[in-house]
Write a protein that holds these residues in place. Structure first.
Motif, PDB file in Angstrom:
ATOM      1  N   ASP A 228       0.825  -1.207   0.000  1.00  0.00           N
ATOM      2  CA  ASP A 228       0.000   0.000   0.000  1.00  0.00           C
ATOM      3  C   ASP A 228       0.861   1.259   0.000  1.00  0.00           C
ATOM      4  O   ASP A 228       0.575   2.226  -0.713  1.00  0.00           O
ATOM      5  CB  ASP A 228      -0.921   0.004   1.217  1.00  0.00           C
ATOM      6  N   ASN A 229       1.921   1.259   0.811  1.00  0.00           N
ATOM      7  CA  ASN A 229       2.790   2.437   0.870  1.00  0.00           C
ATOM      8  C   ASN A 229       3.461   2.711  -0.473  1.00  0.00           C
ATOM      9  O   ASN A 229       3.721   3.871  -0.818  1.00  0.00           O
ATOM     10  CB  ASN A 229       3.846   2.268   1.959  1.00  0.00           C
ATOM     11  N   ALA A 230       3.733   1.655  -1.223  1.00  0.00           N
ATOM     12  CA  ALA A 230       4.338   1.847  -2.548  1.00  0.00           C
ATOM     13  C   ALA A 230       3.401   2.652  -3.455  1.00  0.00           C
ATOM     14  O   ALA A 230       3.853   3.510  -4.227  1.00  0.00           O
ATOM     15  CB  ALA A 230       4.648   0.494  -3.187  1.00  0.00           C
ATOM     16  N   LEU A 233       2.871   6.431  -1.602  1.00  0.00           N
ATOM     17  CA  LEU A 233       4.041   7.314  -1.669  1.00  0.00           C
ATOM     18  C   LEU A 233       4.608   7.427  -3.082  1.00  0.00           C
ATOM     19  O   LEU A 233       5.104   8.487  -3.473  1.00  0.00           O
ATOM     20  CB  LEU A 233       5.119   6.818  -0.714  1.00  0.00           C
ATOM     21  N   GLY A 234       4.516   6.335  -3.842  1.00  0.00           N
ATOM     22  CA  GLY A 234       5.099   6.355  -5.175  1.00  0.00           C
ATOM     23  C   GLY A 234       4.172   6.888  -6.246  1.00  0.00           C
ATOM     24  O   GLY A 234       4.621   7.531  -7.206  1.00  0.00           O
ATOM     25  N   TYR A 235       2.861   6.625  -6.090  1.00  0.00           N
ATOM     26  CA  TYR A 235       1.907   7.023  -7.126  1.00  0.00           C
ATOM     27  C   TYR A 235       0.847   7.996  -6.620  1.00  0.00           C
ATOM     28  O   TYR A 235      -0.099   8.314  -7.335  1.00  0.00           O
ATOM     29  CB  TYR A 235       1.239   5.782  -7.722  1.00  0.00           C
ATOM     30  N   LYS A 236       1.007   8.451  -5.376  1.00  0.00           N
ATOM     31  CA  LYS A 236       0.130   9.462  -4.788  1.00  0.00           C
ATOM     32  C   LYS A 236      -1.325   9.011  -4.657  1.00  0.00           C
ATOM     33  O   LYS A 236      -2.241   9.837  -4.677  1.00  0.00           O
ATOM     34  CB  LYS A 236       0.194  10.773  -5.592  1.00  0.00           C
ATOM     35  N   HIS A 237      -1.541   7.685  -4.536  1.00  0.00           N
ATOM     36  CA  HIS A 237      -2.883   7.222  -4.212  1.00  0.00           C
ATOM     37  C   HIS A 237      -3.195   7.631  -2.773  1.00  0.00           C
ATOM     38  O   HIS A 237      -2.347   7.457  -1.885  1.00  0.00           O
ATOM     39  CB  HIS A 237      -2.975   5.701  -4.332  1.00  0.00           C
TER      40      HIS A 237
END
Length: 295
Positions: A228-230, A233-237
């Motif tokens: 989830d953090n990926a 933090l990575g795709y601004k979901h």
């Protein structure tokens, strides 16, 4: 002279249905009722029995009170709630300009419910389904005025969500679509208009990402929180796919995945981890455990 705020309120009043009915007062139905109620419509929620109707009334009243407590709403709380009522009689829909069906995501149940509602509607009234994935065109088949029917896919939690997916069925008229765009604007939300296709846009994309995230947990690629953090933090979901699944309900996601598999193929086949969790009663936030511990 009319100031800009008054002009905005008058514009919303023109776009809003005067009286809105909601069939089903669970989490989604109560949220839909809240949205129309606080924007200015009269709202009636119809439930299957007295206990369910009382529960729906309590949910909506508590939601409205919370909005006043947080300063999201101002004015007279009693006046807002005076425009709200519940019933167990479908005849209560006779005075409605719009009725939104919000019963559980089961095709036969929805079709039966919509046909029963249609028997009580006035000739000018619109009817909508809150389905998140089922064919709106198929649901329209047994309705007397399919041109006045479409999908209004609200998102949970409805009061805070800014999106409504407007699903155009095969026989939905341009007038009905234009009216729906007006309702969405009056509610202060944004309409995404899609044609009737399996999973529409939001469920199809959201479930695809969630199913792959589940497979990654199943294969030991990473834990739920790291996956989830990926995405956060990575795709601004705003919320990761597995936490979203817990909020929506694993049983709901399983039902959607099975429907998409039957219509779009095995790329939507539910992972075994999802089936196992549902079988074990781990349905997410509503049961206290899913991919996360909510206790």
């Amino acid at each position: 002279m009319t100031n800009s705020n008054e002009a905005s309120q008058n514009s919303s009043a023109v776009l809003l249905p005067a009286t809105v009915g909601v069939l089903g007062g669970g989490r989604m139905g109560a949220g839909i009722a809240h949205a129309f109620l606080v924007t200015g419509s009269n709202v009636i929620v119809v439930e299957r029995d007295d206990d369910s109707a009382r529960g729906a009334h309590e949910r909506v009243a508590a939601s409205v009170a919370a909005s006043f407590d947080r300063g999201i709403l101002s004015g007279n709380q009693a006046e807002v709630l005076a425009r709200f009522d519940t019933s167990t009689d479908y005849a209560a829909f006779a005075s409605c300009d719009l009725v939104v069906e919000a019963v559980p995501e089961d095709g036969k149940l929805k079709a039966t419910a919509l046909s029963a509602v249609a028997e009580h509607l006035s000739p000018h009234a619109y009817l909508a389904t809150n389905t998140s994935s089922l064919s709106v065109s198929r649901l329209a088949e047994a309705l007397p005025t399919p041109e006045q029917f479409l999908g209004l896919h609200f998102f949970n939690p409805v009061p805070a969500s800014t999106l409504i997916e407007v699903v155009v069925a095969e026989k939905t008229s341009e007038e009905t679509l234009a009216a729906a765009r007006g309702w969405v604007t009056a509610l202060g939300k944004t309409a995404v208009v899609v044609r009737d296709a399996p999973g529409f846009a939001s469920s199809r994309l959201g479930v695809a990402i969630a199913l792959e995230a589940m497979r990654m947990v199943e294969e030991g690629v990473a834990g739920a929180e790291d996956i989830d953090n990926a995405m956060v933090l990575g795709y601004k979901h705003p919320v990761g796919p597995l936490r979203t699944t817990d909020i929506v309900g694993l049983d709901v996601r399983l039902g959607i995945a099975e429907y998409l598999q039957s219509t779009l193929g095995d790329r939507f086949a539910p992972p075994q981890i999802l089936r196992d969790k549902v079988a074990a009663g781990e349905l997410g936030r509503k049961t206290g455990k899913g991919f996360y511990d909510w206790s």
